[in-house]
Design a protein around this motif. Structure first.
Motif, PDB file in Angstrom:
ATOM      1  N   LEU A 113       0.792  -1.093   0.105  1.00  0.00           N
ATOM      2  CA  LEU A 113       0.005   0.062  -0.173  1.00  0.00           C
ATOM      3  C   LEU A 113       1.100   1.221   0.093  1.00  0.00           C
ATOM      4  O   LEU A 113       1.881   1.275   0.831  1.00  0.00           O
ATOM      5  CB  LEU A 113      -0.866   0.123   1.148  1.00  0.00           C
ATOM      6  N   PHE A 114       0.632   2.339  -0.852  1.00  0.00           N
ATOM      7  CA  PHE A 114       1.364   3.352  -0.904  1.00  0.00           C
ATOM      8  C   PHE A 114       0.176   4.377  -0.357  1.00  0.00           C
ATOM      9  O   PHE A 114      -0.485   4.971  -1.221  1.00  0.00           O
ATOM     10  CB  PHE A 114       1.689   3.701  -2.473  1.00  0.00           C
ATOM     11  N   SER A 147      -3.313  -0.219  -8.582  1.00  0.00           N
ATOM     12  CA  SER A 147      -4.906   0.056  -8.434  1.00  0.00           C
ATOM     13  C   SER A 147      -4.810   1.178  -7.617  1.00  0.00           C
ATOM     14  O   SER A 147      -3.894   1.443  -6.820  1.00  0.00           O
ATOM     15  CB  SER A 147      -5.753  -1.148  -7.920  1.00  0.00           C
ATOM     16  N   VAL A 148      -6.010   1.995  -7.397  1.00  0.00           N
ATOM     17  CA  VAL A 148      -6.332   3.120  -6.491  1.00  0.00           C
ATOM     18  C   VAL A 148      -7.443   2.981  -5.839  1.00  0.00           C
ATOM     19  O   VAL A 148      -8.509   2.290  -6.131  1.00  0.00           O
ATOM     20  CB  VAL A 148      -6.523   4.408  -7.262  1.00  0.00           C
ATOM     21  N   ALA A 149      -7.500   3.195  -4.331  1.00  0.00           N
ATOM     22  CA  ALA A 149      -8.425   2.938  -3.551  1.00  0.00           C
ATOM     23  C   ALA A 149      -8.664   4.250  -2.466  1.00  0.00           C
ATOM     24  O   ALA A 149      -7.466   4.976  -2.367  1.00  0.00           O
ATOM     25  CB  ALA A 149      -8.346   1.596  -2.698  1.00  0.00           C
ATOM     26  N   GLY A 202      -3.257   4.224  -1.889  1.00  0.00           N
ATOM     27  CA  GLY A 202      -4.674   4.427  -0.981  1.00  0.00           C
ATOM     28  C   GLY A 202      -4.437   5.956  -0.884  1.00  0.00           C
ATOM     29  O   GLY A 202      -3.675   6.553  -0.108  1.00  0.00           O
ATOM     30  N   ILE A 203      -5.666   6.421  -1.031  1.00  0.00           N
ATOM     31  CA  ILE A 203      -5.920   8.144  -0.996  1.00  0.00           C
ATOM     32  C   ILE A 203      -6.599   8.131   0.473  1.00  0.00           C
ATOM     33  O   ILE A 203      -7.668   7.474   0.624  1.00  0.00           O
ATOM     34  CB  ILE A 203      -6.590   8.743  -2.065  1.00  0.00           C
ATOM     35  N   GLY A 204      -6.011   8.593   1.228  1.00  0.00           N
ATOM     36  CA  GLY A 204      -6.712   8.848   2.661  1.00  0.00           C
ATOM     37  C   GLY A 204      -7.380   9.937   2.578  1.00  0.00           C
ATOM     38  O   GLY A 204      -7.335  10.934   2.080  1.00  0.00           O
ATOM     39  N   SER A 205      -8.730   9.686   3.043  1.00  0.00           N
ATOM     40  CA  SER A 205      -9.588  10.518   3.128  1.00  0.00           C
ATOM     41  C   SER A 205     -10.007  11.241   4.542  1.00  0.00           C
ATOM     42  O   SER A 205      -9.799  10.706   5.576  1.00  0.00           O
ATOM     43  CB  SER A 205     -10.915   9.982   2.720  1.00  0.00           C
ATOM     44  N   ASN A 206      -9.658  12.553   4.493  1.00  0.00           N
ATOM     45  CA  ASN A 206      -9.810  13.575   5.590  1.00  0.00           C
ATOM     46  C   ASN A 206     -10.810  14.729   5.611  1.00  0.00           C
ATOM     47  O   ASN A 206     -10.623  15.669   4.759  1.00  0.00           O
ATOM     48  CB  ASN A 206      -8.457  14.188   6.217  1.00  0.00           C
ATOM     49  N   SER A 207     -11.842  14.289   5.938  1.00  0.00           N
ATOM     50  CA  SER A 207     -13.074  15.169   5.844  1.00  0.00           C
ATOM     51  C   SER A 207     -12.994  16.608   6.185  1.00  0.00           C
ATOM     52  O   SER A 207     -13.618  17.521   5.829  1.00  0.00           O
ATOM     53  CB  SER A 207     -14.624  14.827   6.251  1.00  0.00           C
ATOM     54  N   LEU A 210      -7.299  11.414 -11.372  1.00  0.00           N
ATOM     55  CA  LEU A 210      -5.950  11.497 -11.934  1.00  0.00           C
ATOM     56  C   LEU A 210      -5.277  10.505 -11.833  1.00  0.00           C
ATOM     57  O   LEU A 210      -4.354   9.972 -12.847  1.00  0.00           O
ATOM     58  CB  LEU A 210      -5.430  12.751 -11.114  1.00  0.00           C
ATOM     59  N   ILE A 211      -4.912   9.714 -10.807  1.00  0.00           N
ATOM     60  CA  ILE A 211      -4.027   8.434 -10.685  1.00  0.00           C
ATOM     61  C   ILE A 211      -4.582   7.602 -11.409  1.00  0.00           C
ATOM     62  O   ILE A 211      -3.565   6.587 -12.132  1.00  0.00           O
ATOM     63  CB  ILE A 211      -3.979   8.248  -9.282  1.00  0.00           C
TER      64      ILE A 211
END
Length: 155
Positions: free
Chosen positions: A5-6, A65-67, A34-39, A53-54
């Motif tokens: 995981l990156f 892959s992207v998640a 892995g795009i960390g989501s921070n609301s 984009l990725i």
């Protein structure tokens, strides 16, 4: 299968990020970006546009892959079957931060190994925050972005 995981915010994804993924593919069979989501954080790009984009960049590569995730990074590793955390390092400031994160992750998730890769020297000055500032003041971030990515398509 060796899966890494990156994780990051990737707001936006830079040449430095791309270099870490490319080097990581020499080591791992599969990389999940892995795009960390921070609301609570207002970024330049929406999470959906970061992902797009990725995906536009790696859409033809079945090893990448992207998640998007909202839980602890180690928990997300478990969910996707990743035994490795892939991280990039530009300088000593990054080293101190990454070392501390590695120690905590090792305590909480002992089955996950952190792998640190050095950012190539030509990209060490590039950061997402520099790109965001360039855009904010009307500058052209194209030389700092992966080829074929026009940031205007994601704003």
């Amino acid at each position: 299968m060796r899966t890494a995981l990156f994780p990051g915010s990737f707001d936006p994804f830079t040449l430095g990020h791309q270099a870490i993924v490319e080097d990581g593919l020499k080591i791992f069979d599969r990389i999940v970006i892995g795009i960390g989501s921070n609301s609570e954080k207002n970024g330049l790009l929406t999470v959906a546009n970061r992902r797009r984009l990725i995906e536009d960049l790696y859409g033809d590569n079945d090893r990448v892959s992207v998640a998007v995730y909202e839980e602890l990074t180690g928990e997300f590793c478990r969910q996707i079957g990743a035994s490795f955390l892939l991280r990039g390092m530009r300088n000593t400031v990054d080293y101190e931060y990454e070392r501390n994160m590695m120690v905590v992750n090792q305590m909480l998730f002992p089955e996950i190994t952190t792998v640190l890769l050095f950012t190539p020297p030509k990209y060490v000055a590039i950061s997402s925050s520099i790109i965001r500032e360039l855009i904010q003041f009307g500058g052209d971030p194209t030389p700092l972005m992966p080829d074929n990515i026009d940031i205007k398509n994601y704003l």
